[in-house]
Design a protein around this motif. Structure first.
Motif, PDB file in Angstrom:
ATOM      1  N   ARG A   1      12.881   5.597 -17.493  1.00 51.74           N
ATOM      2  CA  ARG A   1      11.574   5.836 -16.957  1.00 51.74           C
ATOM      3  C   ARG A   1      11.333   5.135 -15.400  1.00 51.74           C
ATOM      4  NH1 ARG A   1       5.481   5.148 -19.657  1.00 51.74           N
ATOM      5  NH2 ARG A   1       4.209   5.813 -17.589  1.00 51.74           N
TER       6      ARG A   1
ATOM      7  N   ALA B   1      11.327   6.547 -11.595  1.00 51.51           N
ATOM      8  CA  ALA B   1      10.302   6.093 -10.546  1.00 51.51           C
ATOM      9  C   ALA B   1      10.768   5.395  -9.349  1.00 51.51           C
ATOM     10  CB  ALA B   1       9.298   5.097 -11.567  1.00 51.51           C
ATOM     11  N   PHE B   2      11.848   4.621  -9.361  1.00 50.15           N
ATOM     12  CA  PHE B   2      12.455   4.199  -8.484  1.00 50.15           C
ATOM     13  C   PHE B   2      13.623   5.118  -7.801  1.00 50.15           C
ATOM     14  CE2 PHE B   2      10.079   0.838 -10.372  1.00 50.15           C
ATOM     15  CZ  PHE B   2       8.902   0.825  -9.281  1.00 50.15           C
ATOM     16  N   GLU B   3      13.753   6.241  -8.276  1.00 50.60           N
ATOM     17  CA  GLU B   3      14.794   7.097  -7.841  1.00 50.60           C
ATOM     18  C   GLU B   3      16.200   6.385  -7.775  1.00 50.60           C
ATOM     19  OE1 GLU B   3      13.632   9.114  -4.037  1.00 50.60           O
ATOM     20  OE2 GLU B   3      11.837   9.990  -5.340  1.00 50.60           O
TER      21      GLU B   3
ATOM     22  N   THR C   1      11.237  -4.164 -18.616  1.00 51.06           N
ATOM     23  CA  THR C   1      10.446  -4.959 -17.605  1.00 51.06           C
ATOM     24  C   THR C   1      11.340  -5.242 -16.555  1.00 51.06           C
ATOM     25  OG1 THR C   1       8.730  -5.352 -19.370  1.00 51.06           O
ATOM     26  CG2 THR C   1       8.512  -6.368 -17.060  1.00 51.06           C
TER      27      THR C   1
ATOM     28  N   ILE D   1      11.188  -4.551 -12.510  1.00 49.80           N
ATOM     29  CA  ILE D   1      11.184  -5.551 -11.384  1.00 49.80           C
ATOM     30  C   ILE D   1      12.247  -5.521 -10.401  1.00 49.80           C
ATOM     31  CG2 ILE D   1      11.103  -7.985 -10.705  1.00 49.80           C
ATOM     32  CD1 ILE D   1       9.571  -8.332 -13.562  1.00 49.80           C
TER      33      ILE D   1
ATOM     34  N   PHE E   1      12.173   2.001  -1.931  1.00 52.44           N
ATOM     35  CA  PHE E   1      10.605   2.052  -1.391  1.00 52.44           C
ATOM     36  C   PHE E   1      10.195   0.720  -1.257  1.00 52.44           C
ATOM     37  CE2 PHE E   1      11.836   5.455  -4.497  1.00 52.44           C
ATOM     38  CZ  PHE E   1      11.267   6.568  -3.759  1.00 52.44           C
TER      39      PHE E   1
ATOM     40  N   GLU F   1      -3.322   3.587 -18.476  1.00 49.89           N
ATOM     41  CA  GLU F   1      -2.512   4.466 -17.815  1.00 49.89           C
ATOM     42  C   GLU F   1      -3.181   5.898 -17.654  1.00 49.89           C
ATOM     43  OE1 GLU F   1       1.821   4.333 -18.799  1.00 49.89           O
ATOM     44  OE2 GLU F   1       1.156   3.528 -20.875  1.00 49.89           O
TER      45      GLU F   1
ATOM     46  N   ILE G   1       2.321  -0.116  -5.896  1.00 44.99           N
ATOM     47  CA  ILE G   1       4.139  -0.241  -6.194  1.00 44.99           C
ATOM     48  C   ILE G   1       4.438   1.156  -5.621  1.00 44.99           C
ATOM     49  CG2 ILE G   1       5.761  -0.621  -7.756  1.00 44.99           C
ATOM     50  CD1 ILE G   1       3.782  -1.745  -9.533  1.00 44.99           C
ATOM     51  N   PRO G   2       5.182   0.885  -4.453  1.00 43.65           N
ATOM     52  CA  PRO G   2       5.885   2.107  -3.794  1.00 43.65           C
ATOM     53  C   PRO G   2       7.042   2.631  -4.658  1.00 43.65           C
ATOM     54  CG  PRO G   2       6.674   0.017  -2.711  1.00 43.65           C
ATOM     55  CD  PRO G   2       5.655  -0.393  -3.617  1.00 43.65           C
ATOM     56  N   MET G   3       6.739   3.876  -5.023  1.00 44.74           N
ATOM     57  CA  MET G   3       7.799   4.625  -5.743  1.00 44.74           C
ATOM     58  C   MET G   3       7.993   6.084  -5.437  1.00 44.74           C
ATOM     59  SD  MET G   3       5.833   4.815  -9.293  1.00 44.74           S
ATOM     60  CE  MET G   3       4.545   3.304  -9.408  1.00 44.74           C
ATOM     61  N   SER G   4       8.753   6.529  -6.226  1.00 46.76           N
ATOM     62  CA  SER G   4       9.012   8.345  -5.924  1.00 46.76           C
ATOM     63  C   SER G   4       7.785   9.089  -6.066  1.00 46.76           C
ATOM     64  CB  SER G   4       9.805   8.791  -7.105  1.00 46.76           C
ATOM     65  OG  SER G   4       9.998  10.040  -6.958  1.00 46.76           O
ATOM     66  N   SER G   5       7.628  10.106  -5.227  1.00 41.59           N
ATOM     67  CA  SER G   5       6.472  10.787  -5.322  1.00 41.59           C
ATOM     68  C   SER G   5       6.609  12.023  -6.501  1.00 41.59           C
ATOM     69  CB  SER G   5       6.268  11.390  -3.948  1.00 41.59           C
ATOM     70  OG  SER G   5       7.394  12.215  -3.608  1.00 41.59           O
ATOM     71  N   SER G   6       7.847  12.149  -7.043  1.00 40.16           N
ATOM     72  CA  SER G   6       8.144  13.263  -7.683  1.00 40.16           C
ATOM     73  C   SER G   6       8.057  12.613  -9.291  1.00 40.16           C
ATOM     74  CB  SER G   6       9.489  14.046  -7.306  1.00 40.16           C
ATOM     75  OG  SER G   6      10.631  13.096  -7.932  1.00 40.16           O
ATOM     76  N   PHE G   7       8.035  11.319  -9.325  1.00 40.38           N
ATOM     77  CA  PHE G   7       8.153  10.755 -10.774  1.00 40.38           C
ATOM     78  C   PHE G   7       7.038   9.622 -10.690  1.00 40.38           C
ATOM     79  CE2 PHE G   7       9.422   8.842 -14.804  1.00 40.38           C
ATOM     80  CZ  PHE G   7       9.645  10.183 -15.584  1.00 40.38           C
TER      81      PHE G   7
ATOM     82  N   SER H   1       5.467   7.503 -12.254  1.00 41.83           N
ATOM     83  CA  SER H   1       4.613   7.177 -13.539  1.00 41.83           C
ATOM     84  C   SER H   1       5.324   5.914 -14.210  1.00 41.83           C
ATOM     85  CB  SER H   1       5.080   8.334 -14.684  1.00 41.83           C
ATOM     86  OG  SER H   1       5.086   7.938 -15.772  1.00 41.83           O
ATOM     87  N   LEU H   2       4.862   4.746 -14.115  1.00 43.63           N
ATOM     88  CA  LEU H   2       5.192   3.388 -14.497  1.00 43.63           C
ATOM     89  C   LEU H   2       4.274   3.066 -15.876  1.00 43.63           C
ATOM     90  CD1 LEU H   2       5.754   1.251 -11.683  1.00 43.63           C
ATOM     91  CD2 LEU H   2       7.654   2.141 -13.239  1.00 43.63           C
ATOM     92  N   ASN H   3       4.821   2.668 -16.856  1.00 48.43           N
ATOM     93  CA  ASN H   3       3.956   1.914 -17.829  1.00 48.43           C
ATOM     94  C   ASN H   3       3.347   0.886 -17.298  1.00 48.43           C
ATOM     95  OD1 ASN H   3       4.048  -0.641 -19.926  1.00 48.43           O
ATOM     96  ND2 ASN H   3       4.159   1.274 -20.970  1.00 48.43           N
TER      97      ASN H   3
ATOM     98  N   ALA I   1       2.777  -1.884 -18.483  1.00 44.61           N
ATOM     99  CA  ALA I   1       2.857  -3.222 -18.621  1.00 44.61           C
ATOM    100  C   ALA I   1       3.999  -3.462 -17.739  1.00 44.61           C
ATOM    101  CB  ALA I   1       3.262  -3.356 -20.095  1.00 44.61           C
ATOM    102  N   THR I   2       4.819  -2.492 -17.501  1.00 41.75           N
ATOM    103  CA  THR I   2       5.998  -2.580 -16.403  1.00 41.75           C
ATOM    104  C   THR I   2       5.268  -2.732 -14.893  1.00 41.75           C
ATOM    105  OG1 THR I   2       7.328  -1.212 -17.748  1.00 41.75           O
ATOM    106  CG2 THR I   2       7.945  -1.544 -15.483  1.00 41.75           C
TER     107      THR I   2
ATOM    108  N   GLY J   1       4.281  -6.489 -14.742  1.00 44.19           N
ATOM    109  CA  GLY J   1       5.362  -7.154 -14.661  1.00 44.19           C
ATOM    110  C   GLY J   1       5.918  -7.140 -13.032  1.00 44.19           C
ATOM    111  N   ILE J   2       6.141  -6.013 -12.626  1.00 40.48           N
ATOM    112  CA  ILE J   2       6.345  -5.958 -10.989  1.00 40.48           C
ATOM    113  C   ILE J   2       5.478  -6.689 -10.233  1.00 40.48           C
ATOM    114  CG2 ILE J   2       6.717  -4.246  -8.939  1.00 40.48           C
ATOM    115  CD1 ILE J   2       7.801  -2.256 -11.481  1.00 40.48           C
TER     116      ILE J   2
END
Lengths: 281, 281
Positions: A152, A156-158, A266, A270, A278, B236, B253-259, B261-263, B265-266, B269-270
């Protein structure tokens, strides 16, 4: 697109095959999904839930064999039925039948049986890597929750791929796919060989390797990623093999010395967030 | 200190109380732990496993009522028995008796019943905050796995407190404690009121608030933490209430626009890793 129009309802009814007998042979692949997870499924896998099905149905690398839908959820799943190729059967059952087939109370309204494509070899996968690439490398991750969560995060971070040694577990197990929210069906992966073999091949293809370890002397916030970066993660208990850590650049997520305990998934989140494009690095 | 010496064995034998009857009244608090989690335990909680017990036994804020140990694990748990105050009974049972008491196959070799201290009020907790502080603020986190994982991350990055609104679940539920690896027994917390009340009190005590949201327009990598920083996280599904996001500094948290989805809790952590003093900011 709404599914409440009468013609939609007619269309759905014509499209699905209603089955009331839990012993029907067409449902054999769905039988006792929980137990059978443990022994493999002859090249098949089970995908559960709407979000995961969307990923599966949009990835041409996988073939869908059939769908199984709870009758009282059918109207809300019209979109998934539409996405499903015409020659793939869509079975529709009552809750009672669903639970009898699955072997336990099944809360998800939609299941699918997919066919694995031929396993991708590590060599083949590395050949497809772009000039700027981020790889996740896993050694001995045997918990399906952790593996699913790592996928997952990789999606999310490709990350461009997930490379697992042969002692890591199968990302296409039902629970791993579910926890990954479908990412196990999206991020390219290979699972073969020893961690030393994987590391060797990464070095031969110009990846800079960062081994994540509490014993690492450099903070992840003090290193710059290379065009091709590989993040190595080991099991929670043992971590990465000491012989490997000595040969590689070991980096740590800086944290408390009195509670130096992060879940491996986790930790992957991180580190991926930090090393992904990103983060603006 | 090794527990294999004969005198150690004698000492342990004198210290523990062997019980063979699963119906023994002294074990009442351990009965059907799984079901009883759901209805609360009259000011008590259950802690499981060696690592969690170490945290519990080292925190004077909690009182231990009793320990329950599997007989074939006793020798390896001598250290925990030693840490336990002399007036606290240590019960020792066979696997058969343990499973009969717990109501399911109990894999952990050691359990404890602890007593909650009086719930800490938000006001009291905020008064104890140092000049440089990091607070985790949770709105509607109702999944014990997620809550436990967030506490684990809070401990790893030395957050000073976890503040929960009344709709968040109880961090002293058995599963939350277990998933937190004991952090729920370590990080000070308060759980009361609405998220708006909590936010107001944080603003009154000079906390700068960062609301974590996929809709945030600033990257967590582009903001500098204040001396007193509070990180807000929502469920969530729904995330943080829109009215709140409009009033606060929303960061993503910068991430993919196509996914995307982070938990949750994760995500905690980030963000904690980024905002903690360990990141070197």
């Amino acid at each position: 697109m709404t599914s409440s129009l009468p013609q939609d309802h007619d269309w759905l009814e014509r499209r699905v095959v209603r089955i009331s007998d839990a012993g029907d042979g067409r449902l054999a692949s769905y039988r006792n999904v929980r137990e059978r997870d443990l022994v493999g499924r002859e090249g098949r896998f089970i995908a559960e839930g709407k979000v995961v099905l969307n990923v599966l149905l949009s990835n041409p690398a996988f073939t869908v064999e059939s769908l199984l839908i709870l009758e009282n959820r059918l109207a809300g799943l019209a979109e998934q039925v539409r996405l499903c190729p015409d020659d793939v059967p869509v079975y529709c059952v009552s809750r009672e039948t669903m639970d009898a087939i699955a072997g336990f109370p099944m809360h998800r309204g939609i299941l699918a049986v997919g066919q694995r494509s031929a396993p991708r070899s590590l060599d083949m996968l590395l050949e497809t890597m772009p000039e700027r690439a981020l790889a996740v490398v896993l050694c001995g991750i045997s918990n399906h929750d952790n593996l699913g969560s790592i996928f997952r995060n990789a999606a999310a971070f490709e990350a461009d791929c997930v490379l697992m040694d042969a002692t890591s577990c199968d990302p296409l197990y039902r629970k791993a796919i579910r926890v990954s929210v479908g990412a196990a069906l999206k991020v390219p992966f290979a699972r073969e060989g020893s961690i030393e073999e994987i590391v060797g091949k990464l070095q031969n293809t110009r990846f800079e390797l960062f081994a994540l370890s509490p014993s690492g002397t450099t903070s992840i916030y003090d290193v710059a990623p290379s065009p091709r970066t590989a993040l190595l993660l080991g099991t929670e208990g043992e971590g990465l093999p000491k012989t490997l850590l000595q040969k590689l650049h070991a980096v740590q997520i800086p944290m408390s010395s009195s509670f130096d305990s992060l879940n491996v998934a986790t930790a992957s989140g991180i580190a991926l967030s930090r090393f992904s494009r990103f983060s603006g690095l």
